[in-house]
Design an enzyme around this catalytic site. Structure first.
Site, PDB file in Angstrom:
ATOM      1  N   ARG A  54     -10.056 -11.657   2.573  1.00  0.00           N
ATOM      2  CA  ARG A  54     -11.039 -12.926   2.184  1.00  0.00           C
ATOM      3  C   ARG A  54      -9.821 -13.942   2.268  1.00  0.00           C
ATOM      4  O   ARG A  54     -10.801 -14.917   2.068  1.00  0.00           O
ATOM      5  CB  ARG A  54     -11.626 -12.557   0.167  1.00  0.00           C
ATOM      6  CG  ARG A  54     -10.188 -12.431  -0.452  1.00  0.00           C
ATOM      7  CD  ARG A  54     -10.710 -11.498  -1.428  1.00  0.00           C
ATOM      8  NE  ARG A  54     -10.927 -10.546  -1.471  1.00  0.00           N
ATOM      9  CZ  ARG A  54     -11.310  -9.688  -2.630  1.00  0.00           C
ATOM     10  NH1 ARG A  54     -11.577  -9.649  -3.503  1.00  0.00           N
ATOM     11  NH2 ARG A  54     -11.243  -7.896  -2.545  1.00  0.00           N
ATOM     12  N   LYS A 111       0.303  -1.164  -0.227  1.00  0.00           N
ATOM     13  CA  LYS A 111       0.042  -0.033  -0.122  1.00  0.00           C
ATOM     14  C   LYS A 111       1.202   1.187  -0.098  1.00  0.00           C
ATOM     15  O   LYS A 111       2.193   1.610  -0.043  1.00  0.00           O
ATOM     16  CB  LYS A 111      -0.863  -0.340   1.423  1.00  0.00           C
ATOM     17  CG  LYS A 111      -2.020  -0.819   1.543  1.00  0.00           C
ATOM     18  CD  LYS A 111      -2.619  -0.822   2.710  1.00  0.00           C
ATOM     19  CE  LYS A 111      -4.275  -1.870   2.701  1.00  0.00           C
ATOM     20  NZ  LYS A 111      -5.015  -1.573   1.575  1.00  0.00           N
TER      21      LYS A 111
HETATM   22  N1  BES Z   1      -8.038  -3.927   4.460  1.00  0.00           N
HETATM   23  C1  BES Z   1      -8.287  -3.702   3.107  1.00  0.00           C
HETATM   24  C2  BES Z   1      -9.653  -3.078   3.099  1.00  0.00           C
HETATM   25  C3  BES Z   1     -10.083  -1.145   3.442  1.00  0.00           C
HETATM   26  C4  BES Z   1      -9.848   0.069   3.043  1.00  0.00           C
HETATM   27  C5  BES Z   1      -9.810  -0.997   4.980  1.00  0.00           C
HETATM   28  C6  BES Z   1      -9.447   0.871   3.638  1.00  0.00           C
HETATM   29  C7  BES Z   1     -10.512  -0.275   5.501  1.00  0.00           C
HETATM   30  C8  BES Z   1     -10.476   1.203   4.601  1.00  0.00           C
HETATM   31  C9  BES Z   1      -8.310  -4.341   2.227  1.00  0.00           C
HETATM   32  O1  BES Z   1      -7.572  -5.313   2.919  1.00  0.00           O
HETATM   33  C10 BES Z   1      -7.607  -4.300   1.030  1.00  0.00           C
HETATM   34  O2  BES Z   1      -6.201  -3.773   0.829  1.00  0.00           O
HETATM   35  N2  BES Z   1      -8.675  -4.681   0.028  1.00  0.00           N
HETATM   36  C11 BES Z   1      -7.647  -4.027  -1.550  1.00  0.00           C
HETATM   37  C12 BES Z   1      -8.463  -4.748  -2.212  1.00  0.00           C
HETATM   38  C13 BES Z   1      -8.025  -4.850  -3.935  1.00  0.00           C
HETATM   39  C14 BES Z   1      -7.292  -5.408  -4.059  1.00  0.00           C
HETATM   40  C15 BES Z   1      -8.839  -5.901  -4.949  1.00  0.00           C
HETATM   41  C16 BES Z   1      -8.995  -2.091  -1.961  1.00  0.00           C
HETATM   42  O3  BES Z   1      -9.528  -2.327  -1.323  1.00  0.00           O
HETATM   43  O4  BES Z   1      -8.069  -2.054  -2.128  1.00  0.00           O
HETATM   44 MN    MN Z   2      -5.631  -5.580   2.136  1.00  0.00          MN
END
Ligand code: BES
Ligand code: MN
Ligand code: ZN
Length: 471
Positions: free
Chosen positions: A328, A254
């Protein structure tokens, strides 16, 4: 927070601060004269949560008076108003407050206790002692009748506070092993807790939790809490929580800004723990399993990789296209495990997708389910507790977006409908039980304060789930 009751009137009660709720259409002519004057001087419109706080100058017996607008007088506006009062009390170091609840029914009394505490909460244990504000120690409700029981409200509050504390805690303090310790601390007469370490996880075939956790120096855990009532349970249910104690994104790293609050990525599991804290004392006649997949998603020499193929607990294989879609993967194991417990219904909670925050913002938890009766029950429970919930569709015909080249399924569906494809992914690991999924990415944690919640964890869905379980 001590909860006390008194039949004194707000004019005669003595103390530091009396809180008066004032609806837009309330008759102001019976208020003491100088309060009426203050209201008109400030052109006070009684919008929900608007607030005036001043010395009483002898107009009532208490030293100070806080007037809070309660808008249209609805339950929604009452909650906003009381939360604003709790928030202001904290900022003003008020430790003893009195709320005028003349005319309140039981539901309004319970909502007042819950909302005042919610607004009063702060996570400030890491601040220098002199810079911390004082939490409320006693809340007195003035009622013109005998008070209802508030035992349930106290247990819910303890659960919600536990949830907020563990979610707010930094990742250096809450990591898979220490999260398991929190679960173990809830062991009691009717609650047992089992923890699998990284070796057991591998041996049992929990390939999702293992993969997500392998890049970290803090090994992953699977946690199974079990609440068994004294008599024959009326129903059996399971709650599964995403317990990613820190989400760096893994090799699909990230950005710094995107990572800042990712200690909150175990909020699903924090909610499960909060519910169990409440169940310990609520003791409903329902059997409840709590399943937590705890892992720290890190970027390191041993991280799982793009193109890896994992095998989940139910034997399905998953092709990795993004290591940041890790929630997931840990839930795949939890849901597969939960599907073997013979429960009547299973609900999972996860800060699963950024797309959910984009779609619904902070107030709403996204609800996904194929079972209409479950949707109704859960939305009713959320309504009872004043928590936002919005159902999103779960169309089978989006499933092709998750089609993998080499494995049974891939872990991302592309840019479109990100929250829905994440939910569809989860559905592949649920068999033989009614199931609902809560995406709490927006509702579990407020980066900035919102609706008189301080920044950070909200403890949302603890009350809603307890309401649902107990009914
Ligand atoms: N933990 C994050 C989602 C999240 C984002 C929670 C902001 C709370 C606030 C999750 O693990 C994630 O990174 N999801 C990705 C999925 C994508 C790679 C398909 C996302 O939402 O960008
Ligand atoms: Mn994530
Ligand atoms: Zn995550």
């Amino acid at each position: 927070m001590n909860i006390l009751f008194s039949k004194d009137s707000y004019q005669s009660v003595t103390g530091n601060t009396v809180i008066l709720l004032l609806a837009k259409d309330a008759d102001r002519s019976t208020l003491p004269n100088n309060i009426q004057n203050a209201l008109s001087l400030h052109d006070f419109k009684a919008k929900a949560g608007s607030l005036l706080f001043f010395p009483s100058f002898g107009s009532i017996a208490a030293d100070r008076i806080m007037i809070v607008g309660s808008g249209d007088g609805s339950m929604y506006d009452l909650r906003i108003a009381v939360r604003a009062a709790g928030h202001k009390a904290r900022a003003s170091n008020i430790t003893e407050a009195i709320i005028n609840g003349y005319g309140f029914n039981d539901e309004q009394v319970h909502a007042t206790i819950s909302s005042f505490a919610a607004g009063n909460y702060r996570f400030d244990k890491y601040k220098e002692e002199g810079k911390r504000t004082s939490a409320i120690s006693s809340l007195t409700l003035l009622l013109d009748r005998d008070p209802p029981s508030v035992e349930e409200a106290k247990h819910l509050l303890a659960g919600r506070t536990l949830c907020r504390d563990v979610v707010n805690a930094p990742a250096a303090e809450i990591y898979p092993e220490s999260l398991a310790q929190v679960a173990l601390s809830l062991q009691s007469e009717h609650i047992s807790v089992m923890v699998w370490d990284e070796k057991k996880l591998k041996a049992e075939g929990m390939g999702g939790i293992t993969a997500v956790g392998q890049g970290s120096s803090k090994p992953p855990r699977f946690i199974h809490l079990h609440y068994k009532p004294a008599g024959n349970p009326r129903k059996k249910i399971a709650l599964a929580g995403k317990g990613v104690t820190f989400d760096s994104g893994g090799l699909s790293l990230k950005s710094s800004a995107g990572m800042q609050t990712m200690r909150c990525d175990m909020a699903g599991s924090g909610t499960v723990l909060g519910v169990f804290r409440a169940l310990r004392d609520l003791q409903p006649d329902v059997e409840v399993h709590g399943l937590i997949g705890a892992a720290e998603n890190m970027c390191g020499a041993n991280s799982f990789k793009l193109g890896d193929i994992l095998t989940a607990y139910n034997g399905k294989t998953i092709e990795i296209h993004n290591t940041d879609a890790e929630g997931r993967l840990v839930l795949a194991d939890c849901l597969s495990y939960g599907s073997k417990l013979g429960v009547d219904a299973m609900v999972d909670l996860a800060t699963l997708t950024g797309a959910c925050v984009v779609a619904l913002g902070n107030y709403y938890t996204a609800l996904f389910t194929n079972v209409e009766s479950l949707s109704e029950q859960l939305q009713t429970a959320a309504g009872n507790r004043g928590e936002g919930m919005w159902q999103l569709p779960l169309p089978d015909f989006y499933k092709p977006m998750l089609k993998a080249e080499w494995a049974d399924i891939k872990n991302v569906g592309g840019r479109a409908a990100g929250s829905i494809t994440a939910a569809l992914f989860l559905s592949e690991f649920v068999t033989d039980t009614d199931w609902a999924h809560f995406d709490i990415a927006g509702s579990a944690f407020y980066d900035k304060g919102f609706q008189h919640f301080a920044p950070g964890a909200t403890g949302s869905m603890v009350e809603t789930l307890c309401d649902w379980i107990c009914s």
